[in-house]
Scaffold this motif. Sequence first.
Motif, PDB file in Angstrom:
ATOM      1  N   LEU A  57       0.850  -1.191   0.000  1.00  0.00           N
ATOM      2  CA  LEU A  57       0.000   0.000   0.000  1.00  0.00           C
ATOM      3  C   LEU A  57       0.888   1.244   0.000  1.00  0.00           C
ATOM      4  O   LEU A  57       1.797   1.357   0.810  1.00  0.00           O
ATOM      5  N   LYS A  58       0.625   2.178  -0.904  1.00  0.00           N
ATOM      6  CA  LYS A  58       1.464   3.369  -0.971  1.00  0.00           C
ATOM      7  C   LYS A  58       0.646   4.578  -1.437  1.00  0.00           C
ATOM      8  O   LYS A  58      -0.436   4.406  -2.011  1.00  0.00           O
ATOM      9  N   HIS A  59       1.096   5.798  -1.108  1.00  0.00           N
ATOM     10  CA  HIS A  59       2.295   6.241  -0.418  1.00  0.00           C
ATOM     11  C   HIS A  59       1.854   6.881   0.903  1.00  0.00           C
ATOM     12  O   HIS A  59       1.407   8.028   0.887  1.00  0.00           O
ATOM     13  N   PHE A  60       1.970   6.132   1.994  1.00  0.00           N
ATOM     14  CA  PHE A  60       1.523   6.606   3.302  1.00  0.00           C
ATOM     15  C   PHE A  60       2.307   7.860   3.718  1.00  0.00           C
ATOM     16  O   PHE A  60       3.500   7.938   3.470  1.00  0.00           O
ATOM     17  N   PRO A  61       1.645   8.847   4.354  1.00  0.00           N
ATOM     18  CA  PRO A  61       0.265   8.863   4.862  1.00  0.00           C
ATOM     19  C   PRO A  61      -0.782   9.344   3.860  1.00  0.00           C
ATOM     20  O   PRO A  61      -1.913   9.621   4.233  1.00  0.00           O
ATOM     21  N   GLY A  62      -0.426   9.426   2.588  1.00  0.00           N
ATOM     22  CA  GLY A  62      -1.315   9.937   1.548  1.00  0.00           C
ATOM     23  C   GLY A  62      -0.637  11.096   0.847  1.00  0.00           C
ATOM     24  O   GLY A  62      -0.269  12.095   1.476  1.00  0.00           O
ATOM     25  N   TYR A  63      -0.446  10.975  -0.475  1.00  0.00           N
ATOM     26  CA  TYR A  63       0.395  11.928  -1.202  1.00  0.00           C
ATOM     27  C   TYR A  63      -0.263  13.286  -1.420  1.00  0.00           C
ATOM     28  O   TYR A  63       0.410  14.319  -1.450  1.00  0.00           O
ATOM     29  N   GLY A  64      -1.595  13.282  -1.559  1.00  0.00           N
ATOM     30  CA  GLY A  64      -2.285  14.552  -1.781  1.00  0.00           C
ATOM     31  C   GLY A  64      -1.858  15.216  -3.073  1.00  0.00           C
ATOM     32  O   GLY A  64      -1.562  14.557  -4.070  1.00  0.00           O
ATOM     33  N   ASP A  65      -1.796  16.555  -3.067  1.00  0.00           N
ATOM     34  CA  ASP A  65      -1.439  17.304  -4.278  1.00  0.00           C
ATOM     35  C   ASP A  65       0.011  17.774  -4.258  1.00  0.00           C
ATOM     36  O   ASP A  65       0.375  18.742  -4.916  1.00  0.00           O
ATOM     37  N   ASP A  76       4.011  19.125   3.026  1.00  0.00           N
ATOM     38  CA  ASP A  76       2.556  18.982   3.132  1.00  0.00           C
ATOM     39  C   ASP A  76       2.127  19.589   4.469  1.00  0.00           C
ATOM     40  O   ASP A  76       2.495  19.089   5.531  1.00  0.00           O
ATOM     41  N   GLU A  77       1.352  20.667   4.423  1.00  0.00           N
ATOM     42  CA  GLU A  77       0.961  21.375   5.641  1.00  0.00           C
ATOM     43  C   GLU A  77      -0.517  21.165   6.005  1.00  0.00           C
ATOM     44  O   GLU A  77      -1.092  21.943   6.744  1.00  0.00           O
ATOM     45  N   ARG A  78      -1.110  20.102   5.500  1.00  0.00           N
ATOM     46  CA  ARG A  78      -2.498  19.819   5.839  1.00  0.00           C
ATOM     47  C   ARG A  78      -2.642  19.399   7.303  1.00  0.00           C
ATOM     48  O   ARG A  78      -1.700  18.875   7.912  1.00  0.00           O
ATOM     49  N   GLU A  79      -3.837  19.610   7.849  1.00  0.00           N
ATOM     50  CA  GLU A  79      -4.120  19.219   9.225  1.00  0.00           C
ATOM     51  C   GLU A  79      -4.274  17.700   9.330  1.00  0.00           C
ATOM     52  O   GLU A  79      -4.693  17.030   8.381  1.00  0.00           O
ATOM     53  N   LEU A  80      -3.984  17.173  10.505  1.00  0.00           N
ATOM     54  CA  LEU A  80      -4.096  15.731  10.737  1.00  0.00           C
ATOM     55  C   LEU A  80      -5.528  15.249  10.518  1.00  0.00           C
ATOM     56  O   LEU A  80      -5.741  14.132  10.030  1.00  0.00           O
ATOM     57  N   THR A  81      -6.501  16.083  10.856  1.00  0.00           N
ATOM     58  CA  THR A  81      -7.897  15.677  10.695  1.00  0.00           C
ATOM     59  C   THR A  81      -8.230  15.366   9.233  1.00  0.00           C
ATOM     60  O   THR A  81      -9.070  14.494   8.965  1.00  0.00           O
ATOM     61  N   GLU A  82      -7.587  16.049   8.293  1.00  0.00           N
ATOM     62  CA  GLU A  82      -7.834  15.763   6.880  1.00  0.00           C
ATOM     63  C   GLU A  82      -7.349  14.369   6.522  1.00  0.00           C
ATOM     64  O   GLU A  82      -7.998  13.643   5.757  1.00  0.00           O
ATOM     65  N   PHE A  83      -6.211  13.999   7.079  1.00  0.00           N
ATOM     66  CA  PHE A  83      -5.704  12.650   6.837  1.00  0.00           C
ATOM     67  C   PHE A  83      -6.626  11.612   7.480  1.00  0.00           C
ATOM     68  O   PHE A  83      -6.946  10.589   6.870  1.00  0.00           O
ATOM     69  N   GLU A  84      -7.058  11.876   8.696  1.00  0.00           N
ATOM     70  CA  GLU A  84      -7.883  10.914   9.428  1.00  0.00           C
ATOM     71  C   GLU A  84      -9.236  10.687   8.765  1.00  0.00           C
ATOM     72  O   GLU A  84      -9.780   9.579   8.827  1.00  0.00           O
ATOM     73  N   THR A  85      -9.796  11.716   8.144  1.00  0.00           N
ATOM     74  CA  THR A  85     -11.127  11.602   7.546  1.00  0.00           C
ATOM     75  C   THR A  85     -11.094  11.320   6.046  1.00  0.00           C
ATOM     76  O   THR A  85     -12.139  11.076   5.448  1.00  0.00           O
ATOM     77  N   ARG A  86      -9.898  11.326   5.457  1.00  0.00           N
ATOM     78  CA  ARG A  86      -9.807  11.168   3.997  1.00  0.00           C
ATOM     79  C   ARG A  86      -8.663  10.245   3.583  1.00  0.00           C
ATOM     80  O   ARG A  86      -8.887   9.133   3.124  1.00  0.00           O
ATOM     81  N   ASP A  87      -7.442  10.684   3.755  1.00  0.00           N
ATOM     82  CA  ASP A  87      -6.288   9.970   3.197  1.00  0.00           C
ATOM     83  C   ASP A  87      -6.026   8.616   3.846  1.00  0.00           C
ATOM     84  O   ASP A  87      -5.541   7.693   3.176  1.00  0.00           O
ATOM     85  N   PHE A  88      -6.309   8.490   5.147  1.00  0.00           N
ATOM     86  CA  PHE A  88      -6.061   7.222   5.829  1.00  0.00           C
ATOM     87  C   PHE A  88      -7.038   6.128   5.414  1.00  0.00           C
ATOM     88  O   PHE A  88      -6.752   4.936   5.589  1.00  0.00           O
ATOM     89  N   LEU A  89      -8.208   6.494   4.898  1.00  0.00           N
ATOM     90  CA  LEU A  89      -9.276   5.525   4.672  1.00  0.00           C
ATOM     91  C   LEU A  89      -8.877   4.383   3.730  1.00  0.00           C
ATOM     92  O   LEU A  89      -9.109   3.205   4.046  1.00  0.00           O
ATOM     93  N   ILE A 108       7.419  15.733   3.588  1.00  0.00           N
ATOM     94  CA  ILE A 108       7.477  16.228   4.964  1.00  0.00           C
ATOM     95  C   ILE A 108       6.058  16.648   5.329  1.00  0.00           C
ATOM     96  O   ILE A 108       5.518  17.590   4.744  1.00  0.00           O
ATOM     97  N   VAL A 109       5.450  15.916   6.241  1.00  0.00           N
ATOM     98  CA  VAL A 109       4.046  16.146   6.593  1.00  0.00           C
ATOM     99  C   VAL A 109       4.024  16.796   7.976  1.00  0.00           C
ATOM    100  O   VAL A 109       4.173  16.139   9.004  1.00  0.00           O
ATOM    101  N   SER A 110       3.866  18.105   7.985  1.00  0.00           N
ATOM    102  CA  SER A 110       4.177  18.926   9.155  1.00  0.00           C
ATOM    103  C   SER A 110       3.227  18.750  10.333  1.00  0.00           C
ATOM    104  O   SER A 110       3.599  19.080  11.463  1.00  0.00           O
ATOM    105  N   CYS A 111       2.033  18.231  10.122  1.00  0.00           N
ATOM    106  CA  CYS A 111       1.097  18.114  11.236  1.00  0.00           C
ATOM    107  C   CYS A 111       1.591  17.147  12.303  1.00  0.00           C
ATOM    108  O   CYS A 111       1.140  17.209  13.454  1.00  0.00           O
TER     109      CYS A 111
END
Length: 219
Positions: A57-65, A76-89, A108-111
């Motif tokens: 499974l790749k690319h954790f925690p979620g590549y986004g844009d 990547d400066e997104r909030e952790l909640t975005e990962f928890e409700t979207r990218d982690f699924l 580099i995922v700053s949250c």
Amino acid sequence: LLSSLGVNVNFAPVCDIAGDEDDFMYSRSLGQDAETTSEFIRQTVSLYSENSMGCVLKHFPGYGDNPDTHKGIALDERELTEFETRDFLPFSAGIQEGAECVLVSHNIVSCLDKTVPASLSEEWHSLLRGELGFTGCIITDDLSMGAIRKCCDIQAAAIQAIKAGNDLLCCTDYGIQLPAVIEAVRTGEISEERIEESVRRILAWKLRLGLLPEDAVLS
């Protein structure tokens, strides 16, 4: 096809959610929302399992844009909640279906960690083990990519990757990075116990793929 070629692990499926055609990861992703992607991952991992083929499974925690980490650093400066409700699924879906390996990106995922890429971050590996409950093998993206070269020495990156919690290292420069890890074990910078922890996970994966004798005992 893969089995006929003697391949026993495929570095797929891509769990990333990318909805914009301009995103670097778009052409490699399903290009759908989190729920659709999660169902795709669930069915895909099930098929891999049915065919005794390893998957990653790749690319954790979620590549986004984020931009291409082959070329340089991506922040990547997104909030952790975005990962928890979207990218982690999609990752959770694959883990629940029995995927045995997860690849961690060089973003580099700053949250959770503002200092190093997720692939070298103890915090992100702890979250994968803890919050997502993953017990299988964790592997880095290629440790020779631009994002790594521009943030640290590649020998140091290999050592940090092990210390962060990776069980396997993807490294084009293995002729340099493997000796660096061996020397770090010799000097005690990396403990033998840490290496053995990863070896047990790798052997357990091989056993489930039928690559070890059925009577092999892992203690």
